[in-house]
Scaffold this motif. Sequence first.
Motif, PDB file in Angstrom:
ATOM      1  N   VAL A 127      -2.886  -1.634   4.269  1.00 18.13           N
ATOM      2  CA  VAL A 127      -2.265  -2.613   3.409  1.00 18.13           C
ATOM      3  C   VAL A 127      -2.629  -2.065   2.024  1.00 18.13           C
ATOM      4  O   VAL A 127      -1.746  -2.020   1.064  1.00 18.13           O
ATOM      5  N   GLY A 128      -3.727  -1.578   1.970  1.00 15.09           N
ATOM      6  CA  GLY A 128      -4.224  -0.957   0.582  1.00 15.09           C
ATOM      7  C   GLY A 128      -3.327   0.413   0.157  1.00 15.09           C
ATOM      8  O   GLY A 128      -2.698   0.305  -0.907  1.00 15.09           O
ATOM      9  N   TYR A 129      -3.057   1.128   1.095  1.00 11.15           N
ATOM     10  CA  TYR A 129      -2.071   2.246   0.868  1.00 11.15           C
ATOM     11  C   TYR A 129      -0.552   1.844   0.718  1.00 11.15           C
ATOM     12  O   TYR A 129       0.133   2.256  -0.401  1.00 11.15           O
ATOM     13  N   ILE A 130      -0.299   0.824   1.313  1.00 11.77           N
ATOM     14  CA  ILE A 130       1.070   0.359   1.046  1.00 11.77           C
ATOM     15  C   ILE A 130       1.341  -0.546  -0.485  1.00 11.77           C
ATOM     16  O   ILE A 130       2.311  -0.137  -1.138  1.00 11.77           O
ATOM     17  N   LEU A 131       0.199  -1.073  -0.661  1.00  7.33           N
ATOM     18  CA  LEU A 131       0.248  -1.691  -2.090  1.00  7.33           C
ATOM     19  C   LEU A 131       0.194  -0.540  -3.087  1.00  7.33           C
ATOM     20  O   LEU A 131       0.939  -0.876  -4.032  1.00  7.33           O
ATOM     21  N   ILE A 132      -0.439   0.283  -2.953  1.00  6.02           N
ATOM     22  CA  ILE A 132      -0.757   1.512  -4.169  1.00  6.02           C
ATOM     23  C   ILE A 132       0.666   2.110  -4.181  1.00  6.02           C
ATOM     24  O   ILE A 132       1.312   2.333  -5.192  1.00  6.02           O
ATOM     25  N   ARG A 133       1.489   2.290  -3.053  1.00  6.66           N
ATOM     26  CA  ARG A 133       2.645   2.944  -3.090  1.00  6.66           C
ATOM     27  C   ARG A 133       3.647   2.285  -3.827  1.00  6.66           C
ATOM     28  O   ARG A 133       4.515   2.506  -4.277  1.00  6.66           O
ATOM     29  N   LYS A 134       3.674   0.793  -3.607  1.00  5.26           N
ATOM     30  CA  LYS A 134       4.395  -0.234  -4.323  1.00  5.26           C
ATOM     31  C   LYS A 134       4.107  -0.385  -5.800  1.00  5.26           C
ATOM     32  O   LYS A 134       4.761  -1.215  -6.524  1.00  5.26           O
ATOM     33  N   GLY A 135       2.988   0.057  -6.121  1.00  2.99           N
ATOM     34  CA  GLY A 135       2.749  -0.032  -7.606  1.00  2.99           C
ATOM     35  C   GLY A 135       1.650  -1.253  -7.950  1.00  2.99           C
ATOM     36  O   GLY A 135       1.503  -1.622  -8.814  1.00  2.99           O
ATOM     37  N   GLU A 136       1.487  -1.955  -6.850  1.00  2.00           N
ATOM     38  CA  GLU A 136       0.310  -3.044  -6.899  1.00  2.00           C
ATOM     39  C   GLU A 136      -0.963  -2.651  -7.086  1.00  2.00           C
ATOM     40  O   GLU A 136      -1.757  -2.862  -6.136  1.00  2.00           O
TER      41      GLU A 136
END
Length: 178
Positions: free
Chosen positions: A63-72
């Motif tokens: 989830v953290g990886y996905i979030l950082i890829r989305k700029g969150e």
Amino acid sequence: MGALKKTDRIVVPVIIILSVIIPLVVLVLMNMPARYDIFGLDMGTYPFFHAMLNGATAFLLLVGYILIRKGEKKLHRNVMITAFFLSCIFLGSYVISKLSNAPVPYAGEGFLKPIYLFVLITHIVLSIVIVPLVLFTMYRGLTKEYVKHRRIARWTFPIWLYVSVTGVLVYLFMLPYY
């Protein structure tokens, strides 16, 4: 390379010391001649709890990886802090479990045994490696040193994810023997 920041002069040696002490403490506990059943829990309670913590950590890492890829960035930070917190709970519980219960040997045979041994050995080796990586990654992120944070996180993420997933796999391999 620039001079160390004031906080680096304190935090970096602490990270290095923890990175040496933690694996040594676990090694000593694994080889203790006597056990001290602290909470009186059933033998399988700790491994199940550890598998749940590892599984939740793996999920949060993804989830953290996905979030950082989305700029969150803020959500990423919060999720990663939660993953770190779960890993700390795991470590504390693992230490208590080793004080309480002797290691259980794998009794499987056949083609699964070399697979189990590969998973176990790589899990153990990388669980030692991941301690300083996670600590440095967390430190660089929390101090907003994002270039250094990203540089080390590229290594930390896949190794931490592997250790978390293989922690669950080791539990599944060992489940019949608890």
